[in-house]
Enzyme design. Structure first.
Site, mmCIF file in Angstrom:
data_model
loop_
_atom_site.group_PDB
_atom_site.id
_atom_site.type_symbol
_atom_site.label_atom_id
_atom_site.label_comp_id
_atom_site.label_asym_id
_atom_site.label_seq_id
_atom_site.Cartn_x
_atom_site.Cartn_y
_atom_site.Cartn_z
ATOM 1 N N TRP A 100 -42.174 46.722 85.736
ATOM 2 C CA TRP A 100 -41.200 45.564 85.295
ATOM 3 C C TRP A 100 -41.195 44.500 86.498
ATOM 4 O O TRP A 100 -41.113 43.363 85.891
ATOM 5 C CB TRP A 100 -39.658 46.297 85.485
ATOM 6 C CG TRP A 100 -39.224 47.267 84.468
ATOM 7 C CD1 TRP A 100 -39.089 48.573 84.563
ATOM 8 C CD2 TRP A 100 -39.564 47.065 82.911
ATOM 9 N NE1 TRP A 100 -38.789 49.027 83.385
ATOM 10 C CE2 TRP A 100 -39.096 48.357 82.518
ATOM 11 C CE3 TRP A 100 -39.844 46.107 82.164
ATOM 12 C CZ2 TRP A 100 -39.293 48.498 81.189
ATOM 13 C CZ3 TRP A 100 -39.874 46.321 80.788
ATOM 14 C CH2 TRP A 100 -39.378 47.480 80.219
ATOM 15 N N ASP A 167 -33.726 42.665 90.025
ATOM 16 C CA ASP A 167 -33.689 43.576 88.577
ATOM 17 C C ASP A 167 -32.876 44.836 89.183
ATOM 18 O O ASP A 167 -33.554 45.644 89.639
ATOM 19 C CB ASP A 167 -34.869 43.572 87.994
ATOM 20 C CG ASP A 167 -34.972 44.340 86.811
ATOM 21 O OD1 ASP A 167 -33.719 44.854 86.366
ATOM 22 O OD2 ASP A 167 -36.147 44.685 86.430
ATOM 23 N N LYS A 191 -29.298 50.891 80.387
ATOM 24 C CA LYS A 191 -29.343 52.063 81.210
ATOM 25 C C LYS A 191 -28.214 52.792 81.800
ATOM 26 O O LYS A 191 -28.078 54.009 81.874
ATOM 27 C CB LYS A 191 -30.298 51.706 82.468
ATOM 28 C CG LYS A 191 -31.549 50.734 81.882
ATOM 29 C CD LYS A 191 -32.710 51.684 81.457
ATOM 30 C CE LYS A 191 -33.815 50.983 80.569
ATOM 31 N NZ LYS A 191 -34.440 50.106 81.236
HETATM 32 C C1 LIG Z 1 -35.600 48.770 81.182
HETATM 33 C C2 LIG Z 1 -35.830 47.938 82.244
HETATM 34 C C3 LIG Z 1 -36.241 46.396 81.882
HETATM 35 C C4 LIG Z 1 -36.467 45.950 80.560
HETATM 36 O O1 LIG Z 1 -35.094 45.598 79.984
HETATM 37 P P1 LIG Z 1 -35.122 45.097 78.497
HETATM 38 O O2 LIG Z 1 -33.597 44.851 78.475
HETATM 39 O O3 LIG Z 1 -35.683 45.732 77.558
HETATM 40 O O4 LIG Z 1 -35.740 43.565 78.767
HETATM 41 C C5 LIG Z 1 -36.366 45.716 83.136
HETATM 42 N N1 LIG Z 1 -36.272 46.205 84.306
HETATM 43 C C6 LIG Z 1 -36.110 47.374 84.398
HETATM 44 C C7 LIG Z 1 -35.745 47.970 86.014
HETATM 45 C C8 LIG Z 1 -35.609 48.482 83.495
HETATM 46 O O5 LIG Z 1 -35.417 49.441 83.770
#
Ligand SMILES: *Cc1c(COP(=O)(O)O)cnc(C)c1O
Length: 354
Positions: A100, A167, A191
């Site tokens: 990511w 993030d 998540k």
């Molecule tokens: C799942 C995830 C993403 C991707 O998220 P989307 O909503 O599918 O764009 C980005 N960063 C992390 C840490 C993730 O776990």
């Protein structure tokens, strides 16, 4: 039959939240209308959005500290671009700890001078880099607090004077840290908060408005702040369900209480991985994630047997990501400790049988 849902994402939500969300689809606030067929400008929905943003800021202890909470679309993936669009003027630093953050860095590089400050790519991202130096002229430093695929997590935040951007998709609301250390936090809902379709962005207002480029309206945080996340029609179901999860979390004692439970679950599972001679953990011990537990069998000949035992025990979603292999048990907030105990029992059982 009750399933033990270890899915990495979209992932487990509290059963009570799913039931409440279902009721809202049928009849929101006794209006005899569905949540998904009323105006987002109606009193019913405006209250939902207000409550969701307020609960988010309260849970993170960021109320009245200059932060705004937004519910946007495009996933965390759009935030890779949007953060750079709004904040990158001269130079930005990225700590690359997995798939990511690699994507986040790529998006920023398209816009300007974005540099990889440190990376753990040399060991397939099984650790969090710790020794690196930071240029003093960064607009921001971007990190991914929890690496969903590799099962690593920052247990100490980087020390920096610049804006810390993060993030937090897979560990937001899971542990008690000083969230005011961040200038911007983003997290895809799917998540630890709700269904896919919305992304929570928490942004310190004072950091905005400092770049010289023209920002398209849909990518401009200020536009979304001015319109209370309703510049365009918001994803009403994803926001409503997220609000219900944040209510559930608040009623159950907030982040401190859930952190205690998360630590207990993770300790149990890591102890089993370390003491059961059939298994080994993927992530470096000191960087292990409290949310995504990555591990593998020492002998792949036991795979079929272990997979069958998992299936028989109603364990679902433990397959590792293809870039790591093995297994990944995601033990998000809503997963009860009893499910972790079932997984541990199966790991034990395998050890007795082979
Ligand atoms: C799942 C995830 C993403 C991707 O998220 P989307 O909503 O599918 O764009 C980005 N960063 C992390 C840490 C993730 O776990």
């Amino acid at each position: 039959m009750k399933k033990h849902n270890f899915s990495a994402g979209p992932s487990i939500l509290p059963r009570s939240v799913i039931e409440q969300a279902s009721n809202g689809i049928l009849n929101i606030n006794n209006s005899n209308l569905s949540l998904i067929e009323i105006s987002h400008r109606s009193k019913d929905f405006v209250e939902i959005m207000d409550r969701a943003t307020t609960l988010a800021l309260n849970l993170l202890n960021l109320n009245n500290k200059g932060y705004k909470a937004l519910f946007l679309q495009g996933g965390a993936s759009l935030q890779f671009l949007m953060t750079a669009y709004n904040l990158l003027e001269n130079k930005a630093g990225y700590i690359n700890t997995g798939a990511w953050s690699t994507k986040a860095l790529k998006e920023a590089k398209n816009l300007g001078d974005a540099i990889e400050v440190a990376t753990s790519k040399d060991a397939n991202f099984n650790y969090i880099p710790k020794n690196y130096s930071l240029d003093s002229d960064l607009d921001y430093l971007h990190i991914t607090t929890n690496n969903t695929i590799f099962g690593t997590q920052f247990h100490e935040l980087p020390k920096t004077n610049t804006n810390l951007i993060c993030d937090m998709s897979s560990d937001i609301f899971s542990r008690n840290i000083d969230f005011s250390k961040f200038s911007l936090i983003y997290a895809g809902a799917q998540k630890n908060m709700g269904p896919a379709g919305t992304t929570l962005v928490i942004v310190k207002e004072e950091i905005l408005g400092k770049v010289s480029r023209a920002i398209p309206s849909m990518l401009d945080y200020k536009v979304h702040i001015d319109k209370d996340s309703m510049f365009n029609t918001p994803p009403v179901f994803a926001v409503y369900t997220s609000m219900l999860t944040l209510e559930w979390l608040t009623k159950n004692g907030g982040i401190k209480a859930i952190e205690d439970k998360n630590i207990e679950k993770a300790n149990l599972l890591y102890n089993e991985i370390d003491s059961n001679d059939l298994f080994n953990g993927f992530a470096k011990k000191e960087d292990r994630s409290l949310m995504n537990v990555t591990f593998n069998l020492n002998d792949q000949d036991h795979k079929e047997h272990f997979d069958r035992l998992c299936l028989e025990a109603n364990i679902s979603g433990v397959n590792g990501h293809r870039s790591v292999g093995g297994y990944r048990a995601s033990i998000y907030n809503a997963l009860d400790i009893s499910s972790v105990k079932v997984l541990i029992e199966v790991m034990n059982q395998l050890n007795k049988l082979v």
